[in-house]
Design a protein around this motif. Structure first.
Motif, PDB file in Angstrom:
ATOM      1  N   PRO A 114      44.881   4.159 -70.140  1.00  0.00           N
ATOM      2  CA  PRO A 114      45.028   4.555 -68.733  1.00  0.00           C
ATOM      3  C   PRO A 114      45.643   3.414 -67.931  1.00  0.00           C
ATOM      4  O   PRO A 114      45.434   2.240 -68.241  1.00  0.00           O
ATOM      5  CB  PRO A 114      43.575   4.830 -68.302  1.00  0.00           C
ATOM      6  N   GLY A 138      48.050   7.311 -64.238  1.00  0.00           N
ATOM      7  CA  GLY A 138      48.723   7.911 -65.394  1.00  0.00           C
ATOM      8  C   GLY A 138      48.257   7.266 -66.683  1.00  0.00           C
ATOM      9  O   GLY A 138      47.165   6.685 -66.759  1.00  0.00           O
ATOM     10  N   TRP A 139      49.099   7.357 -67.701  1.00  0.00           N
ATOM     11  CA  TRP A 139      48.761   6.819 -69.008  1.00  0.00           C
ATOM     12  C   TRP A 139      49.930   6.005 -69.551  1.00  0.00           C
ATOM     13  O   TRP A 139      51.076   6.424 -69.497  1.00  0.00           O
ATOM     14  CB  TRP A 139      48.438   7.949 -69.986  1.00  0.00           C
ATOM     15  N   ALA A 162      50.066  11.568 -64.839  1.00  0.00           N
ATOM     16  CA  ALA A 162      48.709  12.128 -64.878  1.00  0.00           C
ATOM     17  C   ALA A 162      48.725  13.654 -64.938  1.00  0.00           C
ATOM     18  O   ALA A 162      47.863  14.267 -65.573  1.00  0.00           O
ATOM     19  CB  ALA A 162      47.926  11.652 -63.655  1.00  0.00           C
ATOM     20  N   ALA A 170      40.511  13.062 -70.665  1.00  0.00           N
ATOM     21  CA  ALA A 170      40.615  12.665 -69.264  1.00  0.00           C
ATOM     22  C   ALA A 170      39.444  13.269 -68.505  1.00  0.00           C
ATOM     23  O   ALA A 170      39.235  14.479 -68.533  1.00  0.00           O
ATOM     24  CB  ALA A 170      41.937  13.144 -68.672  1.00  0.00           C
ATOM     25  N   ARG A 208      38.831   7.160 -65.902  1.00  0.00           N
ATOM     26  CA  ARG A 208      39.776   7.069 -67.002  1.00  0.00           C
ATOM     27  C   ARG A 208      39.441   5.934 -67.957  1.00  0.00           C
ATOM     28  O   ARG A 208      39.763   6.011 -69.125  1.00  0.00           O
ATOM     29  CB  ARG A 208      41.201   6.903 -66.465  1.00  0.00           C
TER      30      ARG A 208
END
Length: 202
Positions: free
Chosen positions: A70, A75-76, A124, A161, A179
């Motif tokens: 994360p 986001g990732w 995300a 998530a 996260r």
């Protein structure tokens, strides 16, 4: 006169015979030469988009491992660790070259990006609440799928998530905290490795 034309005629016949035999020899060499596939062997198996698998030997086979973490923006972060593989720059000729190509990134089987670098940020919105599978698969520059033992060379991460619990403020910090508790498990196909737990994301 007989001394001038007879040797030339014999010589011409010899040249024609030699040329003909050379032509036959080169044709035979082509028939018994290398297969039309310069790298590996094309299989009947295909990916969901119809791209054929390109089978290669174990020695020097490309390898990929996907890592998902994360990020602070919600986001990732995706990081691909590759071995025996180089990312080809944009504009590379559509030809299969050993150990070269690009990676396709999938979320739950849906293509989200074609990568020519090892790093990528996954928005995300592509990973909503719940558990999702992020997969990186290696392709040659001609669009074929690198494969070994009949399976594509790929790596997958299961990402869970979560969201802030009831009463928690929907702030970026709250989302970040949720996260950081996500778990990432890695599995790999293409004949290497086996599913296993990679630990908590941080």
């Amino acid at each position: 006169m007989s001394w001038t034309w007879r040797p030339c005629a014999v010589l011409a016949v010899c040249v024609l015979l030699l040329a003909g035999s050379a032509g036959c020899g080169s044709g035979d060499a082509r028939e018994g030469g290398a297969s039309p596939t310069p790298v590996g062997r094309l299989l009947e198996d295909r990916d969901k988009d119809g791209r054929p698998y390109r089978e290669v030997a174990w020695e020097g086979v490309p390898d990929v491992r996907v890592e998902v973490q994360p990020d602070a923006a919600g986001g990732w972060g995706i990081r691909l660790a590759v071995r025996n593989f180089r990312f080809s720059p944009a504009g590379t000729a559509a030809k299969a070259v050993a150990g070269r190509g690009l990676a396709h990134l999938y979320v739950d089987g849906r293509l989200v990006a074609r990568l020519r670098t090892p790093g990528y940020r996954l928005a995300a919105r592509l990973v909503p609440r719940g558990t999702h599978q992020v997969t990186a698969r290696l392709y040659a520059d001609d669009g074929t799928v690198w494969a070994v033992d009949g399976r594509p060379v790929e790596s997958a991460a299961d990402v869970t998530a979560s969201k802030p619990g009831p009463g928690a403020p929907p702030s970026a910090a709250g989302r970040r905290k949720a996260r950081t508790q996500a778990t990432v498990t890695r599995s790999q196909s293409g004949g290497r490795g086996s599913p296993g737990r990679a630990g908590e994301a941080s």
